[in-house]
Motif scaffolding. Structure first.
Motif, PDB file in Angstrom:
ATOM      1  N   SER A  70       0.639  -1.239   0.061  1.00 46.36           N
ATOM      2  CA  SER A  70       0.160   0.056   0.110  1.00 46.36           C
ATOM      3  C   SER A  70       0.811   1.212  -0.048  1.00 46.36           C
ATOM      4  N   SER A  71       0.456   2.286  -0.762  1.00 42.09           N
ATOM      5  CA  SER A  71       0.687   3.610  -0.363  1.00 42.09           C
ATOM      6  C   SER A  71      -0.028   4.221   0.591  1.00 42.09           C
ATOM      7  N   ASN A  72      -0.117   5.561   0.751  1.00 41.89           N
ATOM      8  CA  ASN A  72      -1.198   6.161   1.831  1.00 41.89           C
ATOM      9  C   ASN A  72      -2.606   6.294   1.250  1.00 41.89           C
ATOM     10  N   SER A  73      -2.700   6.049  -0.045  1.00 41.50           N
ATOM     11  CA  SER A  73      -4.096   6.391  -0.794  1.00 41.50           C
ATOM     12  C   SER A  73      -4.582   5.262  -1.744  1.00 41.50           C
ATOM     13  N   GLU A  74      -3.549   4.190  -1.919  1.00 45.35           N
ATOM     14  CA  GLU A  74      -3.708   2.919  -2.906  1.00 45.35           C
ATOM     15  C   GLU A  74      -3.097   1.665  -2.321  1.00 45.35           C
ATOM     16  N   ILE A  75      -3.988   0.621  -2.984  1.00 49.37           N
ATOM     17  CA  ILE A  75      -3.508  -0.689  -2.784  1.00 49.37           C
ATOM     18  C   ILE A  75      -3.051  -1.242  -4.020  1.00 49.37           C
ATOM     19  N   LEU A 108      -8.115   6.537  -1.688  1.00 52.33           N
ATOM     20  CA  LEU A 108      -8.415   6.451  -0.283  1.00 52.33           C
ATOM     21  C   LEU A 108      -7.789   7.907   0.220  1.00 52.33           C
ATOM     22  N   LEU A 109      -8.460   8.249   1.217  1.00 52.65           N
ATOM     23  CA  LEU A 109      -8.199   9.486   1.873  1.00 52.65           C
ATOM     24  C   LEU A 109      -6.922   9.613   2.346  1.00 52.65           C
ATOM     25  N   ASP A 110      -5.962  10.743   1.990  1.00 55.96           N
ATOM     26  CA  ASP A 110      -4.823  10.818   2.463  1.00 55.96           C
ATOM     27  C   ASP A 110      -4.567  12.505   2.713  1.00 55.96           C
ATOM     28  N   ASN A 111      -4.868  12.935   3.982  1.00 58.69           N
ATOM     29  CA  ASN A 111      -4.680  14.208   4.402  1.00 58.69           C
ATOM     30  C   ASN A 111      -3.370  14.562   5.040  1.00 58.69           C
TER      31      ASN A 111
END
Length: 557
Positions: free
Chosen positions: A113-118, A142-145
């Motif tokens: 995973s990255s911080n927004s994708e799998i 996916l949410l990455d703030n």
């Protein structure tokens, strides 16, 4: 020493070496260790490799290869494949120009995973990625703030994938981390974060709309595992922060250090753990209504919210959980849970805690008895633990095919392998541990800046909670003030930062995710005093900030 005196000394050394060799060959082997980790009798840790980077979660193949995820890619490589030989691990190759946390082996694929994708990569029969350029995107968007952004990965035995999505807030206030700010009704961010989402593990290009919100009311989950004994998903939640800072009339500094608990939840579809409306009090063993939603520290939370299955001291930051299913360790460890506690930063002025791996015994699929420290010593010393200046911080856990336990360190980048032998007797050369150092309010003031006692007191009340007593901040969360370009640079910019607050961002080449709230409630003199203190403490040396300079910036809209 005379020349002839060296002969007896040499003989003595040879005798000692012979004794050690004899002990190693005996049935009841005595291992004289000088390792940094402290373990129960019969266990030994080997440091397989070091200085890899910020190693987050890890996984081990059936032939003892290790896949490690890096929080930040190094030389364009965010996932590393390591091979073991003779108690050492070497990097065979790396791939994937993205940082992150999650990594998981499942049905012939490696999931990362990255911080927004799998993503996933096809494996050969030896567990090696066949083509590092042929990655498939399983989930995107996916949410990455920048806060609570990590995405861990877990699977069940039916092809379902579970992804925790952290909410980038402390307690869903109208103004995050602002004193007295009340909670947002219904917290709209719970629709896309603050829970665990279920996706299909073999369907490409899913978005959050394609997933199922499996469980909600979980502020931030990094530690997740599937319990094969109960066929159920278990998670560990990072509890909320700064009760005393945000609501000083309701909570003391000591209470903030002790509550709320870091909680273990056994989840079923549709469960609601209650964040941001309640927290779990570790001492009272009750759900308590959040102050942002009308609580006073005593009012109990609604019974409609899920009770934790186990609770642990506040702010320890559980970053991984692993149910032990191997046969190498003693029988009492079977089906129990290991938890990697990354360590606290906001228990001050109480000593910081954590930086260890604990074991939670289980019986019939439920926690049974008290948790116990299993692997300690990552911080380097009791003083390092108390001050929050750990040399190493445990993050990821994995089980090898032979039942060994692997632990990753995301501070210096080590991977440890822990094994057990019932005939092994271990003795550490460092038999005495230094005592914990507890700081009091007088000691947190910079002794080189006694002339600005007012600024020091303001710093202690309003700033040290995030930037630490010594101005070093918290890695990746709160920016340091020590030798910071922002602190030492243009005064008007620094004043504006304190007045208006600041969202997380990059400073001096490093990313910091936590937001800094506005401090307009401070007077011009208080802001001038504290900034003058900061600019002349922690090794900084810069000119003072005046009341007039603060007043001028405050008038600018």
């Amino acid at each position: 020493m005379k020349k002839n005196d060296t002969i007896p000394v040499l003989i003595l050394v040879l005798v000692i070496l012979a004794s050690v060799v004899a002990m190693i060959k005996s049935k009841d082997t005595v291992y004289i260790l000088n390792t940094e980790l402290e373990l129960p009798q019969g266990f030994v840790a080997i440091k397989l490799i070091d200085s890899l980077g910020k190693v987050r979660h890890i996984t081990v193949t059936d032939n003892d290869r290790i896949y490690a995820r890096l929080a930040k890619p190094i030389n364009g490589k965010g996932t590393l494949l390591l091979e073991q030989q003779n108690g050492k691990a070497t990097v065979k190759f790396g791939f994937g120009n993205y940082g992150g946390t999650g990594v998981h082996l499942y049905r012939g694929y490696l999931y990362t995973s990255s911080n927004s994708e799998i993503f996933r990569y096809k494996l050969d029969k030896n567990g090696q990625v066949i083509d590092t350029t042929a990655r498939e995107t399983i989930v995107t968007g996916l949410l990455d703030n920048g806060t609570h952004e990590t995405k861990s990965i877990m699977m069940d035995n039916k092809g379902n994938m579970y992804i925790p999505i952290g909410c980038p807030l402390n307690s869903c206030q109208q103004e995050d981390r602002k004193k007295g700010s009340m909670g947002i009704p219904d917290c709209p961010l719970l629709k896309i974060s603050g829970g665990v989402w279920q996706f299909k593990s073999n369907v490409l290009n899913q978005t959050i709309e394609d997933g199922v919100r499996y469980a909600t009311g979980l502020r931030n989950v990094v530690a997740v595992d599937w319990n094969t004994q109960t066929n159920q998903l278990f998670v560990m939640q990072h509890g909320r922060d700064q009760l005393d800072y945000l609501f000083p009339d309701l909570y003391t500094i000591k209470q903030n250090a002790e509550i709320p608990a870091e909680c273990m939840y056994a989840l079923k579809k549709g469960d609601n753990a209650g964040w941001p409306f309640i927290y779990y009090d570790y001492l009272k063993k009750k759900k308590i209504q959040m102050p942002e939603y009308g609580g006073d520290g005593k009012k109990e939370g609604s019974s409609k919210y899920l009770d934790p299955i186990a609770a642990y001291p506040a702010h320890l930051a559980p970053n991984d959980i692993l149910f032990y299913t191997g046969n190498q360790f003693p029988k009492r460890y079977k089906n129990g849970a290991f938890i990697a506690f990354h360590g606290s930063w906001n228990r001050r002025p109480e000593p910081q805690m954590g930086y260890f791996v604990v074991f939670q015994p289980f019986k019939n699929g439920k926690p049974y008895g008290n948790w116990e420290v299993f692997a300690d010593g990552f911080s380097g010393s009791a003083e390092n633990t108390a001050s929050g200046k750990a040399i190493r911080r445990p993050c990821g856990l994995a089980q090898g095919p032979d039942g060994s336990l692997y632990i990753s360190d995301d501070k210096k980048g080590a991977i440890y392998k822990i094994t057990y032998d019932e005939n092994r007797i271990t003795q550490n050369l460092e038999s005495s541990k230094p005592k914990t150092v507890i700081k009091d309010d007088d000691k947190i003031l910079d002794k080189t800046n006694k002339i600005n006692a007012a600024g020091a007191q303001i710093y202690s009340r309003n700033c040290a909670v995030c930037h630490m007593d010594d101005g070093t901040g918290v890695t990746n969360l709160n920016a340091p003030l020590k030798k910071s370009s922002n602190v030492m640079g243009e005064k008007s910019k620094l004043i504006k930062t304190l007045l208006n607050g600041l969202k997380g961002g990059k400073l001096d080449g490093e990313m910091y995710s936590n937001a800094m709230p506005s401090h307009r409630f401070l007077t011009d003199k208080e802001i001038a005093d504290v900034l003058t203190y900061v600019r002349n403490s922690f090794g900084n040396k810069a000119d003072a900030v005046s009341n007039e300079e603060v007043s001028a910036v405050r008038k600018i809209k």
